[in-house]
Write a protein that holds these residues in place. Structure first.
Motif, PDB file in Angstrom:
ATOM      1  N   UNK A 328      27.528  41.976  54.414  1.00 15.73           N
ATOM      2  CA  UNK A 328      28.226  42.753  53.391  1.00 15.73           C
ATOM      3  C   UNK A 328      29.166  41.863  52.587  1.00 15.73           C
ATOM      4  N   UNK A 329      29.163  42.034  51.270  1.00 15.19           N
ATOM      5  CA  UNK A 329      29.943  41.163  50.392  1.00 15.19           C
ATOM      6  C   UNK A 329      30.871  41.960  49.476  1.00 15.19           C
ATOM      7  N   UNK A 330      32.026  41.370  49.207  1.00 14.22           N
ATOM      8  CA  UNK A 330      32.980  41.901  48.237  1.00 14.22           C
ATOM      9  C   UNK A 330      32.799  41.132  46.932  1.00 14.22           C
ATOM     10  N   UNK A 331      32.698  41.861  45.815  1.00  9.10           N
ATOM     11  CA  UNK A 331      32.471  41.258  44.508  1.00  9.10           C
ATOM     12  C   UNK A 331      33.618  41.595  43.563  1.00  9.10           C
ATOM     13  N   UNK A 332      33.919  40.637  42.715  1.00 10.21           N
ATOM     14  CA  UNK A 332      34.869  40.857  41.630  1.00 10.21           C
ATOM     15  C   UNK A 332      34.398  40.085  40.414  1.00 10.21           C
ATOM     16  N   UNK A 333      34.246  40.769  39.300  1.00 13.16           N
ATOM     17  CA  UNK A 333      33.857  40.134  38.038  1.00 13.16           C
ATOM     18  C   UNK A 333      32.570  39.317  38.187  1.00 13.16           C
ATOM     19  N   UNK A 334      31.606  39.856  38.929  1.00 12.73           N
ATOM     20  CA  UNK A 334      30.305  39.205  39.042  1.00 12.73           C
ATOM     21  C   UNK A 334      30.240  38.063  40.024  1.00 12.73           C
ATOM     22  N   UNK A 335      31.273  37.901  40.857  1.00 14.62           N
ATOM     23  CA  UNK A 335      31.281  36.808  41.841  1.00 14.62           C
ATOM     24  C   UNK A 335      31.525  37.385  43.237  1.00 14.62           C
ATOM     25  N   UNK A 336      30.982  36.711  44.246  1.00 13.30           N
ATOM     26  CA  UNK A 336      31.299  37.043  45.630  1.00 13.30           C
ATOM     27  C   UNK A 336      32.651  36.442  45.968  1.00 13.30           C
ATOM     28  N   UNK A 337      33.589  37.296  46.417  1.00 15.65           N
ATOM     29  CA  UNK A 337      34.943  36.818  46.710  1.00 15.65           C
ATOM     30  C   UNK A 337      35.377  37.150  48.129  1.00 15.65           C
ATOM     31  N   UNK A 338      34.515  37.771  48.926  1.00 14.66           N
ATOM     32  CA  UNK A 338      34.883  38.123  50.290  1.00 14.66           C
ATOM     33  C   UNK A 338      33.786  38.904  50.978  1.00 14.66           C
ATOM     34  N   UNK A 339      34.142  39.494  52.114  1.00 11.84           N
ATOM     35  CA  UNK A 339      33.187  40.290  52.876  1.00 11.84           C
ATOM     36  C   UNK A 339      33.845  41.539  53.428  1.00 11.84           C
TER      37      UNK A 339
END
Length: 394
Positions: A328-339
């Motif tokens: 599972x991934x966290x996204x912000x502004x089209x980028x992976x920034x966390x999980x």
């Protein structure tokens, strides 16, 4: 034409609905699936969570109704011997362009085992035996409508035939031919996985005849033509990209990949990751407002390309397992920034892997809270746990 990584991320946000502003008219489940070509379905929960991540208006029951009520999307064994869910218009292309190649490999492997490894009972003529068992399975499903693997093995005694161990290795155990036979029939487009017994996260699917989704069976397409159509369809969703990306996603060899692409009018593009290709008319989009998204394990967006640095950054080690499956991934502004992960008590928790600023933190917190409410206390455990997910679930 040149596409920067930022421009590619803008297209990802807009076309894959990853943190994009909600449209005036909420998309249907079918439109969401169509927009990413196919949802990964190895984990049943991924199908539901991938849809929920792209629409705040849809609920778990909407996904279930689309798959098993309207039957306008269907689970198939396809690219790289992976389970996907796709729309009915795309399934014939995917089946002929990818599934049939998988089916040939599965049949060759199963028959080789039946010829060379001891079985109980012994099989003097594996080819004839397998053809008879396949016909009996199809007849049993037509009579029952739906059945589990266990029910089919009761109705078709041949499915209880066992492949016997030949070594003392822990993995080399007695196993029946039920699973490989049903997988083969599904790859050949003769039967289909339908609603599981249990909750929406259950992996214990029932089986149904393919006619339950396609009256008269799957439409037949020439394989070479289907590969070209599938490559074009993929570029509509994932382009601009590299030839390596196409080959990886489809699971084709280099020869088939090049032949498929040769039948398409392509434009050469320069990417920050190297030379790329795109369909004519593929252009940069206006930068969308930054937005957050929580995509599930094996979501089709992060699994869509072989070369991922332009949206993944330096986070691969924490977010992928050793087999190349993303968690599972966290996204912000089209980028992976966390999980993120769902703990046993149903709490949705997350962790940033870089400094994203106050706006991003607040947006992700809101998304996590919304998702927790929409899951209603359900727990979700990925089939392929990743390092960060393990830490978050602890």
């Amino acid at each position: 034409m040149r596409f920067t990584d930022e421009q590619r991320r803008h297209r990802l946000v807009v076309h894959h609905r990853v943190g994009a502003p909600p449209p005036a008219t909420p998309p249907s489940v079918e439109e969401i699936v169509d927009g990413v070509l196919a949802l990964h379905a190895t984990d049943p929960a991924t199908v539901y969570l991938s849809v929920l991540a792209r629409s705040e208006a849809l609920k778990l029951d909407d996904v279930r109704e689309t798959m098993y009520g309207r039957r306008s999307i269907v689970r198939i064994l396809a690219m790289r011997r992976t389970l996907f869910v796709a729309g009915l218009d795309d399934v014939p292309i995917i089946h002929s362009g990818a599934s049939l190649g998988v089916a040939r490999r599965l049949r060759t492997r199963l028959l080789k085992e039946l010829r060379t490894v001891p079985t109980d009972p012994p099989l003097p003529d594996p080819e004839a035996w397998l053809a008879e068992v396949e016909a009996e399975v199809e007849a049993a499903l037509r009579a029952a409508g739906t059945a589990t693997g266990a029910q089919l093995s009761t109705a078709v005694p041949g499915l209880r035939t066992a492949i016997l161990p030949t070594t003392d290795k822990a993995w080399d155990v007695r196993r029946t031919v039920t699973s490989p036979t049903l997988a083969l029939l599904s790859a050949e487009g003769r039967i289909v996985r339908t609603e599981p017994r249990g909750s929406w996260t259950s992996r214990h699917h029932s089986w149904a005849p393919i006619e339950a989704w396609f009256e008269g069976g799957l439409p037949e397409l020439d394989e070479k033509t289907a590969r070209t159509l599938l490559a074009r369809r993929w570029l509509e969703v994932f382009g601009p990209a590299t030839v390596d990306d196409v080959q990886w996603w489809t699971g084709w060899n280099k020869t088939d990949t090049r032949a498929a692409l040769a039948g398409i009018d392509l434009v050469d593009v320069d990417l920050e990751t190297g030379p790329g290709i795109a369909l004519p008319g593929t252009e940069p989009v206006d930068p969308p407002e930054p937005g957050a998204a929580l995509l599930p394990a094996l979501d089709p967006t992060p699994m869509g390309w072989k070369h991922r640095s332009w949206y993944l950054g330096a986070h691969r080690e924490r977010l992928f397992d050793r087999m190349g499956n993303i968690g599972p991934t966290v996204w912000w502004d089209g980028r992976v920034v966390g999980g993120w992960a769902v703990r046993p008590d149903g709490e949705v928790v997350h962790r940033f892997l870089e400094d994203v600023g106050a706006d991003a933190r607040a947006a992700v917190e809101e998304r996590a809270s919304q998702l927790q409410g929409r899951l209603g206390g359900a727990t979700v455990v990925a089939s392929f746990p990743t390092p960060l997910e393990r830490e978050l679930r602890a």
